[in-house]
Design a protein around this motif. Sequence first.
Motif, short mmCIF file in Angstrom:
data_model
loop_
_atom_site.label_atom_id
_atom_site.label_comp_id
_atom_site.label_asym_id
_atom_site.label_seq_id
_atom_site.Cartn_x
_atom_site.Cartn_y
_atom_site.Cartn_z
N HIS A 281 7.82 4.30 18.89
CA HIS A 281 7.23 3.89 17.62
C HIS A 281 6.67 5.09 16.83
O HIS A 281 6.10 6.02 17.42
N CYS A 282 6.84 5.03 15.51
CA CYS A 282 6.27 6.03 14.60
C CYS A 282 5.66 5.31 13.40
O CYS A 282 6.17 4.26 12.98
N THR A 283 4.61 5.88 12.82
CA THR A 283 4.09 5.34 11.56
C THR A 283 4.89 5.91 10.39
O THR A 283 5.38 5.19 9.54
N PHE A 284 5.05 7.23 10.36
CA PHE A 284 5.85 7.88 9.33
C PHE A 284 7.28 8.03 9.84
O PHE A 284 7.51 8.38 11.00
N THR B 69 -0.39 13.31 12.90
CA THR B 69 -0.49 14.55 12.13
C THR B 69 0.59 14.61 11.06
O THR B 69 0.34 15.02 9.92
N ARG B 70 1.79 14.20 11.43
CA ARG B 70 2.87 14.18 10.44
C ARG B 70 2.56 13.19 9.32
O ARG B 70 2.71 13.51 8.14
N ALA B 71 2.10 12.00 9.67
CA ALA B 71 1.75 11.01 8.65
C ALA B 71 0.62 11.52 7.76
O ALA B 71 0.66 11.37 6.53
N THR B 72 -0.38 12.13 8.38
CA THR B 72 -1.52 12.68 7.63
C THR B 72 -1.05 13.72 6.63
O THR B 72 -1.48 13.74 5.47
N THR B 73 -0.19 14.61 7.07
CA THR B 73 0.31 15.69 6.21
C THR B 73 0.98 15.12 4.97
O THR B 73 0.72 15.56 3.84
N LEU C 145 0.83 -1.20 0.00
CA LEU C 145 0.00 0.00 0.00
C LEU C 145 0.87 1.25 0.00
O LEU C 145 0.54 2.25 -0.65
N PHE C 146 1.97 1.19 0.75
CA PHE C 146 2.83 2.35 0.91
C PHE C 146 4.30 1.95 0.77
O PHE C 146 4.66 0.77 0.85
N THR C 147 5.14 2.95 0.58
CA THR C 147 6.59 2.74 0.61
C THR C 147 6.99 2.49 2.06
O THR C 147 6.80 3.34 2.91
N VAL C 148 7.53 1.31 2.33
CA VAL C 148 7.84 0.92 3.71
C VAL C 148 9.33 0.89 4.00
O VAL C 148 9.73 0.69 5.15
N SER D 151 17.08 9.98 1.09
CA SER D 151 16.34 9.99 2.35
C SER D 151 14.89 9.77 1.97
O SER D 151 14.23 10.67 1.45
N GLN D 152 14.40 8.56 2.17
CA GLN D 152 13.10 8.14 1.67
C GLN D 152 12.03 8.23 2.76
O GLN D 152 12.20 7.68 3.85
N LYS D 153 10.94 8.92 2.46
CA LYS D 153 9.82 8.93 3.40
C LYS D 153 9.11 7.58 3.34
O LYS D 153 8.88 7.03 2.27
N CYS D 154 8.79 7.05 4.51
CA CYS D 154 8.20 5.71 4.63
C CYS D 154 7.00 5.74 5.57
O CYS D 154 6.88 6.63 6.41
N LEU D 155 6.14 4.76 5.42
CA LEU D 155 4.99 4.64 6.31
C LEU D 155 4.75 3.17 6.61
O LEU D 155 4.63 2.35 5.69
#
Length: 878
Positions: free
Chosen positions: A79-82, A283-287, A35-38, A62-66
């Motif tokens: 723990h973080c999602t993003f 909020t960061r992940a949402t953004t 679903l996302f770049t992990v 530097s790759q953004k991941c979720l």
Amino acid sequence: MLARELRQKYLQFFESKGALRLPSDSLVTDDPTLLFTVAGMVPFKAYFEDRATPPRNSLTTSQKCLRTNDIEDIGDTSHCTFFEMLGNFAFGDYFKVEAVTWAWEFLTEVLKLDPKDLRVTIFQDDDEAFRLWHEVCGLPRERVTRLGEKTNYWPSNAIKTKSQGPCGPCSEIFFDTKPDEPFDAEWDGEGTRWLEIWNLVFTQFTGQGEGDAYQLIPLPKKNIDTGMGLDRTAAAINRLSGPFETDLLRPVIADLENLSGKTYTSMPDAPVDIAFRRIADHTRATTFLIADGVTPDRTGRGYVLRRLMRRAIVAGIRTLGFTDEPFLDRAVPTVVGVMKDAYPELTDRLDYILGQVRTEETQFRNTLKRGLSLLDELLERGAISGEEAFDLYQTNGLPFEVTQEVAAERGIVVDRASYETAETVHATASGKGSKATWVTGDEDLKELLRSLPLTKFVGYTETTSSSRILGLIADGKPVETATEGQVVDVLLDDTPFYAEAGGQVGDAGTLRGTTFVVSVTDTKKQNGLYFHRATVSDGTVSVGDGVTATVTESRRADIQRNHTATHLLHEALRHELGTHVQQKGSLVAPDRLRFDFAHGQSLTPEQIKEVEARVNGAILDGLPVEIRELPIDEARNLGAMMLFGEKYGDVVRVVSVGGEYSREFCGGTHVQNAANIGLFRLVSEGSAAAGVRRIEAFTGRGAESFDKASAETLKQVAQLLGVKSDAAPEAVEKLQAELKSLKAELAKQRQAQSGNQAASLVETAKTIGTVKAIITQAEGIADGQALSGLADDVLNRMGSGVVLLAANTDGKALFVVKASKDAVAAGAHAGNLVKAAATTAGGGGGGRPDFAQAGGKDASKIAEALAAAEAVLVGAVG
């Protein structure tokens, strides 16, 4: 050291070693398995698998991941999602020597970390890695720990499971978070003291064979894949308790402190601190998700986004005191401010992000209040079933996760299995998820479809082909022949008929044999087979017959005009509204086009005009249309847009209009030049779903017909107004002004009449028990608003009591009840009174003790209804 400094130092270091720095890929990956770049390597899978050629054999990002597998843990200190993954990658360039020694150089010479704070793990049989760490880098033996393939091989347990394809050992680098404690030489890789900050994967083998024949064969081109978590590494090297204390997330928490008036104390188990961390992360992940084109939805990526947002909103309402007004959008600008240097697109898309966040939170708050209230009532019993939890979601939008968390706070467990069972039952009953398919339970049909070769599509260049019938399906079963009037699905060896895909409808046309004609009305495909839905118009058709397959060219031409126009529309919207605009769905039919796209608000009339003008401008300029098949990475490097939800192979079809003007991945059919579209008319714009707008338009002959019809309508309006067509708008404005004036005058007269009627009604008041009451039918009432206004006027004149008024509106009954505070205290209940009246008149309803309104189907029963209501009032206050 600030996290942003760490990011920059890392990228600059590997650039100095010859790597090409690439920007982060989208969170929305084109990998159909995700679903996302992990992870940092996800965008480069094709390079690792040797399916594509990288722009350079050494890269750094530097790759953004979720990742949401640990979503239930978000709120703790780690723990973080993003997150961001720093990575350096090599594809047949450098290998283990450089990967190890450069990692050591970066950590000890660039970051100036004390070697005493570092230790590594290696695969148990990787003597080369041991030599590099111990002899070349100088790590003492006791700081190089050999572990098994479960932790130090990629994929995990690859040898044990006889994994097929590329694999290899890895080495993990750990940082000491408790340097004051004695060194633990017998460490097994577990525990909380040593934090993994960097993983080096040495892809040097390929697994081949089964059973005893399985072997690891050295790859001719060895690869390096590394990953360093920016958030956790920044926290570790700065001796912070976790990522929420870094410059990436602490400013967001500080902003939330100012907004809420509460204080963050960095405690791991304090409910307020957990809420701060959860909201900051979500909020960061949402953004970032919204910036990458994801919108809240009930499925897929949109569901994940909605879940994150709702978890944050619930935490804000229940713990931080954001009970009255939306707050999430007020934290977004801080996220953008922190991250904009590395991700400037956040600034460009800020307004769009804010709009999406505000809309979702406002809508969720409307359902959450009632949902939580009902949940509280259920939890009062000390238990809640999975079925009840699903009903809360289905009727009030309360997510299972919220129900689960609120219940857990009271020590109550909700059964997820029964929730999912209820969800499945509902989906089956409502038909959700069911799609028409040619593959049924018929074994003969399954065998036929398995035996047929894939259909060869020749329709990009031909609209007619000589083909042979390989199969006929009638009523879900294979047949050998079909006769006149019979509806069948026809399977051919090759076909010029385009099958429905990517929003473009399937082709229609004819299949002609020597003694028969088959009329094709639609074409679809499944698993590489093309199904021509058709009716036998003449004669008898049989499997094995040869046919001339002919597409209706005029219909195909109309479809092509609409499809190319859809690409031009997409470009015009992105130009006018911003690059956040992403296609969310489309319909490309012969008579019209429909285009759904991500955008948080309706277009202004000026924007609609600009979009239409830009599309027509491209048409008038006669922009050429070029179609090429390219390797997917080459196409991506050209800037071709990929559509979310679509899956692509190694080679993709790229449709370019005017060179770089518009360039998209597309498997559809198109005109050869934009001028062939003729004319574009945007006829409607509205909402398709939350955060998704829908445009409908005509092109070519459809646009000409629309213009003719519009001109004829204008001509008729002008004739009715007695003016010329160009004077019609002014004449209509004049009529509207006159109508407004007349309405105002009529309202004054009605108000006067209402006042007179109110005065008369007050005179009819009677006393029931201790309460004055007026229960009667009003005259001259047009609607419920007028009836309610009259009831207000009457009660104000009375000062105290109950007013129940009825009205006959086109044969239907209307009822309104108003009750003063003292009347309610005496026992009167407006909701009960109106319910009694409405039920008698064939309706239903209820309301508050002081105000209620309802309707009935039969106005002839108004008198009976008023009597029934009076009886209820007598029983309450008499």
